[in-house]
Enzyme design. Structure first.
Site, mmCIF file in Angstrom:
data_model
loop_
_atom_site.group_PDB
_atom_site.id
_atom_site.type_symbol
_atom_site.label_atom_id
_atom_site.label_comp_id
_atom_site.label_asym_id
_atom_site.label_seq_id
_atom_site.Cartn_x
_atom_site.Cartn_y
_atom_site.Cartn_z
ATOM 1 N N ASP A 161 0.774 -1.242 0.000
ATOM 2 C CA ASP A 161 0.000 0.000 0.000
ATOM 3 C C ASP A 161 0.811 1.301 0.000
ATOM 4 O OD1 ASP A 161 -1.615 -2.175 0.506
ATOM 5 O OD2 ASP A 161 -2.849 -1.173 1.991
ATOM 6 N N GLU A 385 0.801 -9.296 11.668
ATOM 7 C CA GLU A 385 0.610 -8.879 10.276
ATOM 8 C C GLU A 385 1.968 -8.637 9.608
ATOM 9 O OE1 GLU A 385 -1.671 -5.284 9.929
ATOM 10 O OE2 GLU A 385 -1.883 -5.469 7.764
HETATM 11 C C1 GLC Z 1 -3.154 -4.426 3.562
HETATM 12 C C2 GLC Z 1 -1.913 -4.976 2.876
HETATM 13 C C3 GLC Z 1 -2.312 -5.887 1.746
HETATM 14 C C4 GLC Z 1 -3.228 -6.988 2.285
HETATM 15 C C5 GLC Z 1 -4.394 -6.412 3.105
HETATM 16 C C6 GLC Z 1 -5.146 -7.487 3.869
HETATM 17 O O1 GLC Z 1 -3.898 -3.626 2.720
HETATM 18 O O2 GLC Z 1 -1.098 -3.943 2.410
HETATM 19 O O3 GLC Z 1 -1.193 -6.447 1.130
HETATM 20 O O4 GLC Z 1 -3.696 -7.773 1.274
HETATM 21 O O5 GLC Z 1 -3.933 -5.490 4.040
HETATM 22 O O6 GLC Z 1 -4.290 -8.220 4.671
#
Ligand code: GLC
Length: 414
Positions: A161, A385
């Site tokens: 992101d 995460e």
């Molecule tokens: C965030 C991360 C992305 C992922 C999502 C759900 O947006 O950057 O890579 O898929 O979270 O975990």
């Protein structure tokens, strides 16, 4: 973490807890829907103890496929007001309420690995899924190529992101008309670990543009200020094409078009080589400018079957210099931020993709080293995460599906 149950059991528990029946959420609260590439990794995790459930995960993902072949980055199965931007912001009309962009297309690669867990049982499932995966792949080839490299039309598409790769492109964007909105991510986790408001204004502006253009790809191609050829999209698409060729051949399908795609994407991957940086980089398609970023996605070359000695030298050095590799940004870069999401932290999911690629290309030593370091990180700091690459400390959401899946399918096996 308790010490009386094994990590493998704990990892299974994370998947089972995040299982919503036919799809898995990345983590409760922060991400309450089905995310595309998270779900593909979840399928690989499930395949280690429940192959049937793994197929269901992939099948549900492709139930959300649009008529033109696109497979959305989020499927909003059941509305959850705790998430922003939800379905009412995207304004999309697919078979399942969804976002209007994609994510790195690793589903084909994960499906190939799931199939290998039980080839006989998986054959009819794969036969049904294969044409859908080919259709999504063709959609990417039609709408996203620039000089053979795959472009992203929103930072969220790459799954990375707030990576510094997009900074220059985002700086040229006007987000002054974004209006009022309330973020929900910062009410679930520490705001210091998340993208800034400056970034968020631009993410939402791009969503508003897509919606105004009715998610029409030709119109977006003509009008969107954000179009960046990037290593995540390019390397994962190239790998997907290679896996689709293999799966197609096993199913007795004609794979000529896919083979031609492999050659085109290989040429495209070469256009991401930034000589000055000495690495695979992102380039803005409108300005032609390099991002100048060495990210963890730069190391996905082997995953795509692309050999590169200079990248191997860089990888060895980063593995020595950083306690918990692979950081999502070069620790020497000015933009490096050890805790802020994709501007520094280590992500187990990307480590697994890098490691699978290294092993495939014969770099066993590096592959094992990375798997061991990732295992150590998860053992010490849990199924977070993402992680601080210097201290290993957990960041973002906890009990995370893909980190647990990475343990089950890869890191926990060394
Ligand atoms: C965030 C991360 C992305 C992922 C999502 C759900 O947006 O950057 O890579 O898929 O979270 O975990």
């Amino acid at each position: 973490m308790t010490h009386d149950i094994s990590l493998t059991e704990q990892a299974r528990d994370v998947l089972i807890t995040n299982d919503r029946g036919s799809y898995t959420v990345p983590t409760a609260g922060l991400y309450p829907y089905q995310w595309n590439w998270d779900s593909a990794v979840a399928a690989l995790g499930f395949a280690q103890f429940d192959v049937e459930r793994a197929w269901v995960e992939l099948e549900t993902l492709f139930q959300g496929q649009w008529a033109d072949g696109m497979v959305p980055h989020i499927l909003f199965h059941k509305n959850d007001p705790g998430y922003f931007p939800g379905p009412e912001v995207w304004g999309c009309e697919g078979p399942i309420s969804s976002s209007g962009i994609i994510q790195p297309p690793i589903a084909a690669t994960m499906a190939h690995l799931v199939w290998q867990r039980d080839p006989e049982m998986g054959r009819p499932r794969m036969a049904a899924l294969y044409p859908k995966m080919v259709k999504w792949h063709s959609w990417i080839m039609r709408w996203r190529l620039h000089r053979g490299a795959v472009c992203t039309t929103h930072p969220w598409e790459t799954g990375r992101d707030n990576a510094p790769d997009w900074d220059k492109t985002m700086a040229r964007m006007d987000a002054s008309d974004v209006g009022e909105y309330t973020r929900r991510d910062t009410s679930h986790v520490n705001a210091e670990d998340r993208p800034t408001k400056y970034d968020y204004d631009r993410y939402i502006t791009l969503v508003q543009l897509g919606r105004r253009l009715n998610w029409d790809q030709a119109a977006m191609l003509a009008q969107s200020p954000f179009r960046v050829a990037d290593p995540t999209m390019t390397f994962t698409t190239l790998r997907a094409a290679r896996d689709l060729v293999k799966m197609g051949a096993a199913l007795g399908e004609d794979t000529q078009t896919l083979e031609a795609d492999v050659a085109r994407l290989e040429a495209g991957a070469a256009t991401l080589w930034n000589e000055e940086l000495g690495g695979f980089d992102s380039r803005d398609v409108h300005s032609g400018e390099w991002a100048g970023c060495l990210s963890n996605a730069s190391y996905l070359c082997w995953f795509a079957g692309v050999e590169n000695r200079a990248m191997l030298t860089k990888l060895r050095s980063i593995m020595e210099r950083v306690a918990y590799p692979v950081p999502s940004n070069d620790p020497d870069a000015e933009t490096f931020d050890a805790r802020r999401y994709w501007r520094g932290p280590t992500w187990a999911i990307v480590n697994m993709l890098i490691g699978l690629g290294l092993a495939d290309m014969g770099h066993e030593e590096e592959a094992t080293d990375l798997a061991k370091k990732t295992a150590h990180l998860i053992k010490e700091h849990g199924f977070a995460e993402y992680f601080d690459p210097a201290t290993g400390s957990a960041a973002g959401g906890g009990s995370f599906t893909w980190t647990a899946a990475v343990w089950l399918a890869w890191a926990g096996k060394v």
